[in-house]
Design an enzyme around this catalytic site. Structure first.
Site: not given
Length: 332
Positions: A44, A170, A225, A304-305
Site C-alpha cells: 500500500h 494493532m 465470518k 503489529g509488534h
C-alpha cells in the site's frame, strides 16, 4: 534492492510535481507514501503508487479538494472529503477524531466521498502513538464474493484496531484472507500464499496468488465470518457518513472512489489510571507471548509488534523495493 528514504521520496515527489500538484501538496503526499513503504506496508506504499497516479489522471482523485464538515453532534461528526487525496484526508480525520476524544472521551468521524486511504494501519497507529485507542475502517469496491456466491458483491473493507501498548498492538486486516495488494506481493516474490487465499475456477481452495488476482474469487477471512463482517462494516460506514455503499460505488462509479470511512479515537486514560493500564496490558501481552510455541523457532505473534522491528531495519539498511516496481516508478 534497497533504496534510501530520500531517494524514494524524491521519486514520488517528482511524479506528483509532473502531475501539477503544488510543491506543498507533493511534499506531503510523497512523505506519506514513503513513510508507508518504510514502515513495511509495501503493498500500500510503492506498489500502490502507480494505481494512485492512474486515478489521479482519471480525475477520480481531486488533489486540491478540501474536506468539509457537514454535521456535528458533539462527539460525532460527519465530513465530506470531496474526493481529496485519500491518505492525507484520512490522517486529518483521525487527527480530528483525537481532538473530539480529548473533549468528550470519544471521537467519531464519518467521512463520505473519500478516496483509497492506502495503509489503513497508519491511522490506527497515529491514534495509539498519542495514547488513544484507534479504530477505523472503510468500505470499498465489490471485489470479493459473499459466502456462498461466485460473483463479487462485497468489499474487502479493511478494519484497523490499535491499542497504545509498548510497542503498539494493532490489527490491520481486510475482511479477506489476503488483500489484492498482498496477493501482488506474493506473486512478485514468486511464492504461494501461506494459507488459502481464494478459489480457483473449479471452486477449489488455492494458494496461487495469480489465479485469485485473475478470477477475483478472494476467500473471506474466517469464511462466512469475514463475509458477514464486511457487510456490516459497509452498512455502518454508509449510514454514519450518509455516503456511498459498496453496491453504490460498484454500480454507479467507473472505479473505486467516493467510498465511506469511519475513524474512532477513545481516550482510555479517562477510564483507567496509567499504572493500572500498563499493568493490565503488560499482563495480557506476557500471557500471550509465554504460551508454548508450536514451532520452537517462531515466536508467538502479537499483532503489529513486528512493525517496530521492520521500521528500524529499513531506517538502518534502506527500504526494500522490488526491482520491477522500482523500474515502473521511474517511468511514471
Amino acid at each position: 534492492m534497497r533504496v534510501s528514504y530520500d531517494e524514494l521520496k524524491n521519486e514520488f515527489k517528482r511524479v506528483l510535481l509532473d502531475r501539477q500538484l503544488t510543491e506543498e501538496l507533493a511534499e506531503e503526499c510523497a512523505t506519506a507514501f514513503t513513510d508507508t513503504t518504510q514502515a513495511g506496508a509495501y503493498s500500500h506504499g510503492i506498489n500502490r503508487f502507480p494505481r494512485f497516479i492512474q486515478q489521479l489522471e482519471q480525475g477520480d482523485i481531486v488533489p486540491n479538494a478540501i474536506p468539509t464538515k457537514v454535521l456535528s453532534l458533539g462527539s460525532i461528526e460527519q465530513w465530506d472529503a470531496h474526493q481529496a487525496i485519500g491518505n492525507l484526508t484520512a490522517k486529518k480525520m483521525m487527527d480530528r477524531a483525537i481532538e473530539l476524544a480529548s473533549q468528550h472521551g470519544v471521537g467519531v468521524i464519518a467521512l463520505r466521498n473519500a478516496n483509497h486511504w492506502m495503509r489503513g494501519g497508519s491511522y490506527g497507529w497515529q491514534a495509539a502513538e498519542k495514547g488513544y485507542i484507534g479504530i477505523c475502517w472503510t468500505n470499498a469496491l465489490a471485489v470479493m464474493p459473499p459466502w456462498g456466491a461466485k460473483e463479487c458483491r462485497i468489499g474487502t473493507n479493511p478494519l484497523i484496531i490499535a491499542v497504545p501498548t509498548t510497542p503498539i498492538t494493532m490489527v490491520d486486516m481486510s475482511c479477506s484472507m489476503y488483500s489484492y495488494g498482498m496477493l501482488e506481493v506474493h506473486r512478485l516474490a514468486g511464492r504461494q500464499t501461506f494459507v488459502d487465499a481464494g478459489f480457483d475456477d473449479e471452486g477449489n481452495l488455492t494458494r496461487d496468488p495469480s489465479i485469485v488476482e485473475k478470477n477475483r474469487r478472494l476467500l473471506p477471512m474466517g469464511f462466512w465470518k469475514g463475509s458477514g463482517l464486511s457487510i456490516v462494516l459497509d452498512m455502518i460506514a454508509t449510514l454514519l457518513s450518509n455516503g456511498e455503499s459498496t453496491v453504490a460505488v460498484t454500480e454507479d462509479k467507473n472505479d473505486e472512489y467516493c467510498v465511506s470511512q469511519v475513524f474512532i479515537a477513545i481516550e482510555v486514560d479517562r477510564l483507567i489510571d496509567g499504572k493500572s493500564k500498563d499493568e493490565k496490558l503488560n499482563r495480557i501481552m506476557d500471557y500471550v507471548k509465554t504460551a508454548e510455541r508450536s514451532d520452537p523457532t517462531q515466536a508467538v505473534r502479537l499483532p503489529g509488534h513486528e512493525f517496530t522491528t521492520i521500521l528500524s531495519d529499513n531506517q538502518t539498511n534502506g527500504i526494500p523495493v522490488d526491482e520491477r516496481v522500482w523500474a515502473k516508478l521511474k517511468t511514471l
